[in-house]
Each structure stands twice: as structure tokens, then as C-alpha cells.
Design a protein around this motif. Structure first.
Motif, PDB file in Angstrom:
ATOM      1  N   ASN A   9       0.846  -1.187   0.000  1.00 15.93           N
ATOM      2  CA  ASN A   9       0.000   0.000   0.000  1.00 15.93           C
ATOM      3  C   ASN A   9       0.882   1.238   0.000  1.00 15.93           C
ATOM      4  O   ASN A   9       2.046   1.180   0.412  1.00 15.93           O
ATOM      5  CB  ASN A   9      -0.903   0.018   1.241  1.00 15.93           C
ATOM      6  N   LYS A  10       0.326   2.373  -0.393  1.00 17.18           N
ATOM      7  CA  LYS A  10       1.087   3.608  -0.405  1.00 17.18           C
ATOM      8  C   LYS A  10       1.453   3.968   1.036  1.00 17.18           C
ATOM      9  O   LYS A  10       0.621   3.881   1.942  1.00 17.18           O
ATOM     10  CB  LYS A  10       0.236   4.720  -1.039  1.00 17.18           C
ATOM     11  N   ASN A  11       2.688   4.369   1.282  1.00 16.13           N
ATOM     12  CA  ASN A  11       3.234   4.732   2.600  1.00 16.13           C
ATOM     13  C   ASN A  11       3.239   3.563   3.593  1.00 16.13           C
ATOM     14  O   ASN A  11       3.251   3.778   4.807  1.00 16.13           O
ATOM     15  CB  ASN A  11       2.470   5.917   3.210  1.00 16.13           C
ATOM     16  N   ALA A  12       3.213   2.331   3.103  1.00 11.02           N
ATOM     17  CA  ALA A  12       3.261   1.173   4.002  1.00 11.02           C
ATOM     18  C   ALA A  12       4.667   0.960   4.532  1.00 11.02           C
ATOM     19  O   ALA A  12       4.858   0.511   5.646  1.00 11.02           O
ATOM     20  CB  ALA A  12       2.777  -0.078   3.288  1.00 11.02           C
ATOM     21  N   THR A  13       5.674   1.286   3.731  1.00  8.88           N
ATOM     22  CA  THR A  13       7.056   1.157   4.179  1.00  8.88           C
ATOM     23  C   THR A  13       7.704   2.527   4.187  1.00  8.88           C
ATOM     24  O   THR A  13       7.326   3.427   3.431  1.00  8.88           O
ATOM     25  CB  THR A  13       7.859   0.230   3.249  1.00  8.88           C
ATOM     26  N   LYS A  14       8.685   2.689   5.061  1.00  6.82           N
ATOM     27  CA  LYS A  14       9.368   3.968   5.214  1.00  6.82           C
ATOM     28  C   LYS A  14      10.859   3.719   5.089  1.00  6.82           C
ATOM     29  O   LYS A  14      11.376   2.740   5.651  1.00  6.82           O
ATOM     30  CB  LYS A  14       9.025   4.517   6.605  1.00  6.82           C
ATOM     31  N   ASN A  15      11.563   4.546   4.369  1.00  3.93           N
ATOM     32  CA  ASN A  15      13.003   4.385   4.220  1.00  3.93           C
ATOM     33  C   ASN A  15      13.686   4.707   5.538  1.00  3.93           C
ATOM     34  O   ASN A  15      13.269   5.598   6.269  1.00  3.93           O
ATOM     35  CB  ASN A  15      13.536   5.320   3.128  1.00  3.93           C
ATOM     36  N   ARG A  16      14.773   3.956   5.841  1.00  2.00           N
ATOM     37  CA  ARG A  16      15.479   4.191   7.098  1.00  2.00           C
ATOM     38  C   ARG A  16      16.250   5.499   7.023  1.00  2.00           C
ATOM     39  O   ARG A  16      16.582   5.989   5.929  1.00  2.00           O
ATOM     40  CB  ARG A  16      16.406   3.027   7.413  1.00  2.00           C
ATOM     41  N   LYS A  17      16.512   6.074   8.212  1.00  2.00           N
ATOM     42  CA  LYS A  17      17.248   7.334   8.282  1.00  2.00           C
ATOM     43  C   LYS A  17      18.722   7.051   8.042  1.00  2.00           C
ATOM     44  O   LYS A  17      19.336   6.255   8.761  1.00  2.00           O
ATOM     45  CB  LYS A  17      17.056   7.943   9.675  1.00  2.00           C
ATOM     46  N   ARG A  18      19.295   7.651   7.011  1.00  3.17           N
ATOM     47  CA  ARG A  18      20.708   7.446   6.694  1.00  3.17           C
ATOM     48  C   ARG A  18      21.506   8.554   7.369  1.00  3.17           C
ATOM     49  O   ARG A  18      21.475   9.702   6.946  1.00  3.17           O
ATOM     50  CB  ARG A  18      20.928   7.460   5.180  1.00  3.17           C
ATOM     51  N   VAL A  19      22.159   8.189   8.473  1.00  2.00           N
ATOM     52  CA  VAL A  19      22.885   9.187   9.255  1.00  2.00           C
ATOM     53  C   VAL A  19      24.366   9.191   8.878  1.00  2.00           C
ATOM     54  O   VAL A  19      24.900   8.205   8.374  1.00  2.00           O
ATOM     55  CB  VAL A  19      22.725   8.926  10.783  1.00  2.00           C
ATOM     56  N   GLY A  20      24.999  10.324   9.134  1.00  4.87           N
ATOM     57  CA  GLY A  20      26.437  10.446   8.870  1.00  4.87           C
ATOM     58  C   GLY A  20      26.773  10.519   7.400  1.00  4.87           C
ATOM     59  O   GLY A  20      27.780   9.976   6.966  1.00  4.87           O
ATOM     60  N   ARG A  21      25.930  11.157   6.591  1.00  2.00           N
ATOM     61  CA  ARG A  21      26.155  11.236   5.149  1.00  2.00           C
ATOM     62  C   ARG A  21      26.321  12.693   4.701  1.00  2.00           C
ATOM     63  O   ARG A  21      25.746  13.098   3.705  1.00  2.00           O
ATOM     64  CB  ARG A  21      25.000  10.581   4.392  1.00  2.00           C
TER      65      ARG A  21
END
Length: 166
Positions: A9-21
Motif C-alpha cells: 500500500n502507499k506509505n506502508a514502508t518507510k526508508n530508514r534514516k541514513r545518518v552520517g552522510r
């Protein structure tokens, strides 16, 4: 619907926060952990620390204990016995003992102790052997014409007696 048409479904998954980039990402350099110190390091937690004040889990008194001499009883009430008799799982003419309860799956071992309590009503005359019984339970069984025998589980000696061949 085919397997190649299945999708989330739309917005069912969320990308993880990529820190230190990099600083342009907003979570670069210190990765959102502030500057230096114990909390910015990995693997460290300060649970219950109150800034040098005595923590609440040490200020409050300890309560209760576990009695190591407690004798665990399996409680057996009249309503359960009466149901087993009505379902023809127990024969009321025979003596009801721990072996009977073991066969029915009420006890796990023969060493388990059964206590008879008077919750419910007994209408059938029974002869029962238990480790303990309440006074009211004993009176109720005797009023119907049955009997309650209190049995003591004897401890076996750790060293068996040697037989002397004469």
C-alpha cells in the motif's frame, strides 16, 4: 490477481534514516547525537541515573521474599471431581488417589501433593486419598457417606541398607 501485480500500500514502508552522510543531509557529522559525551557513544546506557542523587530504585525499600520451605499443592475442588465422575472418567466406587489423577493428567508426577477444597458441591459418595484437605471439604464428603484419607509422602532414605550375606 497475479504475483507480479502484488505491491505494498502507499506509505506502508518507510526508508530508514541514513545518518552520517554529510552536512547537507541534516544528520551528518554527529549523526543527530549531539557533541561528545557518554550518550553519543554506542553501547552505553544510563538506566536509573539521577544526576548523582540516590536513584529511586535504591531509595525505596525491598519488599517480600520467596519462602524456600513452601509446599506447593495442586488444588482440587468438588466441582471438578463431580464433573469427572459425570463424564465417567473417575469411578466413584474405587478409591480415588494420586495415581488416578496422574492418569487423568491433573498431576505431572506422583510426588505432587493434592489438596481437596470444598468449592462446588459433591453429591456422589467417594473415597479419596489426598495430601491435605480443608475441614469443610472433609465434612462434606463424610456427610454424603464417603471418606477422606490424608496420606503423608514419606521421604526415601538417601543410603539404602546393605544386605549382609551370612
Amino acid at each position: 490477481m497475479n504475483l507480479n501485480e502484488i505491491k505494498d500500500n502507499k506509505n506502508a514502508t518507510k526508508n530508514r534514516k541514513r545518518v552520517g552522510r554529510g552536512i547537507g543531509s541534516g544528520t551528518g557529522k554527529t549523526s543527530g547525537k549531539g557533541h561528545k559525551g557518554q550518550k553519543s557513544r554506542s553501547g552505553v546506557s544510563i538506566k536509573g541515573f539521577e544526576g548523582g542523587q540516590m536513584p529511586i530504585h535504591r531509595r525505596l525499600p525491598k519488599r517480600g521474599f520467596t519462602n524456600i520451605n513452601r509446599i506447593p499443592f495442586i488444588v482440587l475442588n468438588f466441582n471438578r471431581i463431580e464433573n469427572l465422575i459425570n463424564e465417567n472418567k473417575i469411578d466413584p466406587k474405587k478409591i480415588i488417589n494420586s495415581q488416578t489423577f496422574l492418569d487423568l493428567g491433573i498431576l505431572k508426577t506422583l510426588k505432587s501433593k493434592v489438596k481437596l477444597l470444598a468449592k462446588g458441591e459433591i453429591k456422589t459418595k467417594i473415597n479419596i486419598e489426598v495430601a491435605a484437605a480443608s475441614i469443610s471439604a472433609k465434612e462434606s464428603v463424610e456427610k454424603v457417606g464417603g471418606s477422606v484419607s490424608i496420606i503423608k509422602n514419606k521421604k526415601l532414605d538417601s543410603k539404602p541398607l546393605k544386605e549382609t550375606g551370612v
